[in-house]
Design a protein around this motif. Structure first.
Motif, PDB file in Angstrom:
ATOM      1  N   PHE A   1     -11.334  -7.014   4.470  1.00 61.00           N
ATOM      2  CA  PHE A   1      -9.982  -7.562   4.405  1.00 61.00           C
ATOM      3  C   PHE A   1      -9.205  -6.980   3.222  1.00 61.00           C
ATOM      4  N   SER A   2      -9.859  -6.892   2.075  1.00 64.08           N
ATOM      5  CA  SER A   2      -9.178  -6.375   0.887  1.00 64.08           C
ATOM      6  C   SER A   2      -8.869  -4.895   1.028  1.00 64.08           C
ATOM      7  N   VAL A   3      -9.795  -4.134   1.637  1.00 59.58           N
ATOM      8  CA  VAL A   3      -9.560  -2.700   1.815  1.00 59.58           C
ATOM      9  C   VAL A   3      -8.403  -2.457   2.763  1.00 59.58           C
ATOM     10  N   ILE A   4      -8.373  -3.176   3.869  1.00 60.42           N
ATOM     11  CA  ILE A   4      -7.312  -2.944   4.856  1.00 60.42           C
ATOM     12  C   ILE A   4      -5.958  -3.414   4.322  1.00 60.42           C
ATOM     13  N   ASN A   5      -5.977  -4.306   3.318  1.00 57.82           N
ATOM     14  CA  ASN A   5      -4.737  -4.742   2.673  1.00 57.82           C
ATOM     15  C   ASN A   5      -4.335  -3.833   1.510  1.00 57.82           C
ATOM     16  N   ASN A   6      -5.150  -2.787   1.238  1.00 59.11           N
ATOM     17  CA  ASN A   6      -4.892  -1.894   0.099  1.00 59.11           C
ATOM     18  C   ASN A   6      -4.857  -2.651  -1.229  1.00 59.11           C
ATOM     19  N   ASN A   7      -5.666  -3.706  -1.322  1.00 58.54           N
ATOM     20  CA  ASN A   7      -5.706  -4.528  -2.535  1.00 58.54           C
ATOM     21  C   ASN A   7      -6.792  -3.968  -3.456  1.00 58.54           C
ATOM     22  N   ILE A   8      -6.396  -3.068  -4.340  1.00 55.10           N
ATOM     23  CA  ILE A   8      -7.350  -2.374  -5.200  1.00 55.10           C
ATOM     24  C   ILE A   8      -8.064  -3.354  -6.137  1.00 55.10           C
ATOM     25  N   HIS A   9      -7.308  -4.313  -6.685  1.00 51.33           N
ATOM     26  CA  HIS A   9      -7.900  -5.266  -7.631  1.00 51.33           C
ATOM     27  C   HIS A   9      -8.979  -6.112  -6.955  1.00 51.33           C
ATOM     28  N   ALA A  10      -8.688  -6.620  -5.760  1.00 55.01           N
ATOM     29  CA  ALA A  10      -9.675  -7.439  -5.046  1.00 55.01           C
ATOM     30  C   ALA A  10     -10.888  -6.606  -4.645  1.00 55.01           C
ATOM     31  N   VAL A  11     -10.673  -5.360  -4.225  1.00 53.04           N
ATOM     32  CA  VAL A  11     -11.783  -4.475  -3.875  1.00 53.04           C
ATOM     33  C   VAL A  11     -12.691  -4.275  -5.074  1.00 53.04           C
ATOM     34  N   HIS A  12     -12.078  -4.047  -6.226  1.00 49.52           N
ATOM     35  CA  HIS A  12     -12.863  -3.843  -7.452  1.00 49.52           C
ATOM     36  C   HIS A  12     -13.672  -5.093  -7.792  1.00 49.52           C
ATOM     37  N   MET A  13     -13.048  -6.287  -7.697  1.00 52.17           N
ATOM     38  CA  MET A  13     -13.765  -7.526  -8.003  1.00 52.17           C
ATOM     39  C   MET A  13     -14.946  -7.727  -7.064  1.00 52.17           C
ATOM     40  N   LEU A  14     -14.739  -7.501  -5.788  1.00 54.07           N
ATOM     41  CA  LEU A  14     -15.804  -7.710  -4.809  1.00 54.07           C
ATOM     42  C   LEU A  14     -16.943  -6.712  -4.999  1.00 54.07           C
ATOM     43  N   LEU A  15     -16.611  -5.465  -5.238  1.00 53.09           N
ATOM     44  CA  LEU A  15     -17.648  -4.453  -5.435  1.00 53.09           C
ATOM     45  C   LEU A  15     -18.439  -4.722  -6.713  1.00 53.09           C
ATOM     46  N   GLU A  16     -17.753  -5.118  -7.771  1.00 54.23           N
ATOM     47  CA  GLU A  16     -18.441  -5.438  -9.023  1.00 54.23           C
ATOM     48  C   GLU A  16     -19.343  -6.657  -8.863  1.00 54.23           C
ATOM     49  N   ALA A  17     -18.975  -7.547  -7.948  1.00 59.36           N
ATOM     50  CA  ALA A  17     -19.791  -8.741  -7.697  1.00 59.36           C
ATOM     51  C   ALA A  17     -20.944  -8.460  -6.743  1.00 59.36           C
ATOM     52  N   GLY A  18     -21.033  -7.223  -6.266  1.00 56.79           N
ATOM     53  CA  GLY A  18     -22.162  -6.850  -5.422  1.00 56.79           C
ATOM     54  C   GLY A  18     -21.855  -6.715  -3.948  1.00 56.79           C
TER      55      GLY A  18
END
Length: 686
Positions: free
Chosen positions: A461-478
């Motif tokens: 969902f975050s990737v398709i929304n181009n939400n870089i900040h949310a993508v970073h948070m999710l990836l950092e959280a595993g």
């Protein structure tokens, strides 16, 4: 002809001779001129009844919420108070016509007309009226007449008690004869709040006290609607029935609660108003009072026997109504009197669910303090926590997290992370991550099928929304970037977002992932990055295989023709993909419309990542199609430079991720990473 011709004669002439032509009319005029006094046609005068437009009551003070729910009800509050309803003579006025056109036919009398009357407005805003017989045949269409205000109604409006008394004593006045909308003099007095006139009318004709208008409104309901407390008290003192509803089953008590006037509610209750009478929607007076947040009225109703567990046609109780509209004081009163805090509406929603949905923080906090159950889902299966995350109410989400069972969340088949990521609520995403919600939880099969691309993770969902900040948070959280059927890396490449592509690759996104709907002999991500050469090179630098792009089953032999088709809408909005039996080859992909003009630069980049390769006939065809690409063709001609072959061999043995660990000079490392300037500079530094 006579200069003072009567109206009836004029109408008679018009009806008898309207079918004559000009010559016949001229002959008739000559014949009449021999016996009558000549006159100027332009000076003809005809009588016409003069009417006044009835004053329209101001409805802006009515409850807007109730007006929205019952749009037809408040339109009924516009009394036609000035329609003639009694045996008073209508005043006559004359109208001068500047043209010789004959006067208009008189409209049928509404009291005796047997048929239907329709009112409409023309495009220019002119009000018209249409009369039709019972068989549907048209009688006449004419401008809507303005009605003259009747003397009795005018006297009531002006508060002229002496004239009202004189008119009521007149034997020619019938107080029980309704006007067109059934509007009696008693309704006029109640509407205008003329208490003295109201007493005079009731003294003259007590039987009119409970009469209703054509829309079912009693004088008491009219007075309540107009906030005329004194008139209400006069009517109650004279024995009016306090429970007569209008045609939408709204009683005076219901309307008084809607108008939010405690004194009026008290007066009605003291005179026997039924407290639990529902309107046509099933709402009671307590529903209205709770929505108005009037504690005083709520207390009076409950003490008078109002039932707090009654629901309207949508299953909504007064408690739900208070929570939905954010009325904390009313909510406290209802709970104090035993209302069920976890009662559900017809759609399964609770008061807590509705308060969270509408962002009422104080209501949510109070309900949780009273042990409201946060694990009761609505009909869609969502919990209050879900709807708060969907709304982006981070404060409410933080309150509900501790009260919500993670097991119940899993059973719903969707996480608050999904909903927050879908709506780009980064604060809620962060809260959910900190609360320990699984960043790799997937949508249930039923919920995933609601999306054409069968997405399943919050990361998608975050990737398709181009939400870089949310993508970073999710990836950092595993978050795992390789869970979804259609990988987030493909989405990011299609959208051309190099920042998200970089984040995904750095966190282990599989560059070699395939596209199930369009199998290829090369990494599917290349399909979406060929037009973005920096991104294409980044993928190759980070382990994207280049050799597979030169594998062709046809080789230097002629290739069959290619049929192209659009990809699935959610996968690519602009590209065409070749449709062949089996997997699509790279040479076929770069031959697609919109990509073939990039073929030379694409092949040039790929040659930096391979050793000896053989170009197939289709690649050669593309390189031959543009003269500036001849050097690219020569670049592929064997033998390849030794440095290039060594670089390829080292990368195959070591891998991109281990290059920096090699005990080699920086210039050589950069050369191996395709970051060198010239080969000579690299050798000199080495």
């Amino acid at each position: 002809m006579s200069a003072n011709i009567s109206r009836s004669e004029a109408l008679e002439d018009y009806s008898l001779y309207s079918n004559l032509n000009d010559e016949e009319l001229l002959q008739l005029a000559i014949e009449r001129s021999l016996t009558d006094t000549p006159y100027n046609t332009c000076d003809r005068m005809t009588s016409k009844t003069a009417y006044k437009t009835p004053p329209q009551p101001n409805s802006s003070s009515l409850n807007p919420e109730a007006r929205a729910r019952n749009p037809s009800r408040h339109s009924s509050q516009n009394p036609h108070a000035n329609y003639s309803s009694h045996n008073a003579t209508s005043a006559q006025a004359t109208a001068n016509y500047s043209s010789p056109n004959p006067p208009r036919e008189e409209l049928p009398d509404l009291k005796t007309f047997d048929g239907t009357v329709s009112h409409f407005m023309t495009g220019s805003g002119k009000r018209m009226v249409e009369y039709r017989r019972t068989d549907g045949s048209l009688v006449v269409i004419a401008p809507e007449p303005e009605l003259e205000e009747e003397p009795l109604f005018k006297a009531i409006r002006l508060g002229d008690a002496s004239l009202v008394k004189a008119l009521t004593m007149d034997l020619g006045t019938n107080l029980m004869l309704p006007s067109k909308p059934g509007w009696l003099a008693i309704h006029q007095a109640a509407w205008c709040g003329q208490d003295t006139c109201l007493r005079i009318l009731l003294s003259a004709q007590p039987g009119m006290i409970n009469k209703r208008t054509e829309r079912g409104e009693s004088a008491l309901l009219v007075a309540v609607s107009r906030d005329q407390l004194e008139s209400v008290q006069v009517l109650l003192e004279n024995g009016v029935d306090p429970n007569i509803p209008n045609y939408e089953k709204e009683t005076p008590l219901y309307r008084a609660c809607e108008r939010n006037i405690p004194a009026m509610v008290a007066a009605l209750l003291n005179h026997g108003a039924v407290v639990n009478s529902p309107c046509i929607w099933g709402c009671t007076a307590l529903h209205e009072a709770s929505g108005q947040n009037n504690v005083e009225i709520c207390e009076m109703l409950l003490k008078a026997g109002a039932k707090h567990n009654l629901t309207n046609m949508y299953g909504i109780s007064p408690l739900f109504n208070a929570a939905q509209s954010g009325q904390l004081a009313a909510l406290r009163v209802l709970l104090k009197h035993g209302a069920d805090i976890n009662s559900q509406a017809a759609d399964g929603a609770t008061a807590l669910y509705e308060a969270a949905k509408n962002g009422h923080e104080e209501i949510v906090e109070f309900l949780l303090s009273q042990n409201a159950n946060a694990n009761i889902p609505g009909k869609t299966g969502l919990l209050p926590l879900h709807v708060a995350a969907q709304r982006g109410s981070d404060i409410i989400v933080s309150m509900l997290i501790s009260a919500t069972s993670k097991t119940r969340v899993r059973r719903t088949g969707i996480s608050p992370l999904h909903l927050a990521a879908e709506r780009n609520h980064d604060d809620v995403v962060e809260l959910a991550i900190e609360a320990g919600f699984n960043v790799n939880s997937q949508l249930s099969e039923e919920r995933s099928r609601l999306y054409q691309d069968r997405r399943s993770t919050a990361l998608y969902f975050s990737v398709i929304n181009n939400n870089i900040h949310a993508v970073h948070m999710l990836l950092e959280a595993g978050a795992n970037p390789n869970v979804d059927l259609f990988r987030p890396l493909l989405v990011a490449a299609r959208q051309g977002c190099i920042q998200i592509v970089t984040l995904l690759v750095e966190h282990g996104a599989d560059i070699n992932a395939s596209l199930p709907t369009h199998p290829t002999t090369f990494p599917a991500v290349y399909m979406f990055s060929m037009k973005n050469l920096p991104m294409f090179k980044f993928l190759l630098d980070h382990g994207g295989p280049a050799l597979s792009c030169f594998n062709c089953i046809y080789g230097i032999r002629p290739h069959p023709s290619i049929k192209t088709t659009r990809t699935v809408r959610d996968l690519s909005e602009t590209d065409s993909v070749p449709q062949q039996r089996g997997s699509v080859q790279f040479c076929e992909m770069i031959s697609a419309a919109g990509i073939h003009r990039w073929a030379g630069p694409i092949i040039d980049v790929l040659l930096d990542y391979v050793g000896h390769v053989t170009l197939c006939s289709r690649m050669i065809y593309h390189l031959d199609s543009y003269s500036d690409w001849s050097n690219i063709k020569e670049k592929a001609t064997p033998p390849r430079p030794l440095l290039q072959l060594c670089r390829v061999q080292i990368l195959q043995l070591v891998g991109q991720r281990c290059l920096k660990k090699l005990p080699l000079p920086g210039g050589l490392i950069r050369f191996l990473q395709h970051q060198e300037g010239s080969v000579e500079d690299c050798l000199q530094e080495t």
